[in-house]
Design a protein around this motif. Structure first.
Motif: not given
Length: 131
Positions: A81, A83, A92, A94, A100
């Motif tokens: 992960r 951040t 975040d 993942d 993302e």
């Protein structure tokens, strides 16, 4: 702009990402990448954690940075992960999928919120002799 990056997996993973970003031409071109000790959040107790800190300039590309993070993550034997923090904004990563990465780029390209203005301190009356 200042960006802090934390990674699960301990110091070795953070150092690996640090080395990766320092070798990445897109990131290296417009950002200074350093390892720093992060300050604990207000009210948080415990040991300070290491983070990567990027100080960026106008030539920096959020898209190149996001791609470098995603590519590094794919080289790791276990998914980590990541951040990313800029001011009060946190993203975040993942899975490292397109959605993302797009969210990260959108967040980093958004203008930063202005710093709150500090209230002027009241002036004290008197001569300061403790009366």
């Amino acid at each position: 702009m200042r960006i802090d990056v934390a990674v699960t997996g301990g110091e070795a993973e953070l150092r690996s990402l640090h080395d990766w970003l320092r070798r990445d031409p897109g990131t290296r071109h417009g950002a200074q990448v350093t390892l720093v000790r992060a300050e604990p959040s207000p009210g948080q107790m415990g040991v300070l954690t290491d983070v990567l800190q990027l100080i960026t300039d106008n030539a920096w590309s959020a898209a190149s940075f996001a791609l470098a993070l995603s590519t590094w993550r794919q080289t790791r034997p276990h998914g980590r992960r990541i951040t990313v923090r800029r001011g009060d904004l946190t993203v975040d990563i993942d899975g490292g999928g397109d959605a993302e990465l797009r969210r990260l780029v959108d967040a980093l390209e958004r203008p930063a919120a202005p710093e709150p203005e500090r209230e002027p301190e009241p002036h004290r009356q008197g001569g300061g002799e403790g009366r």
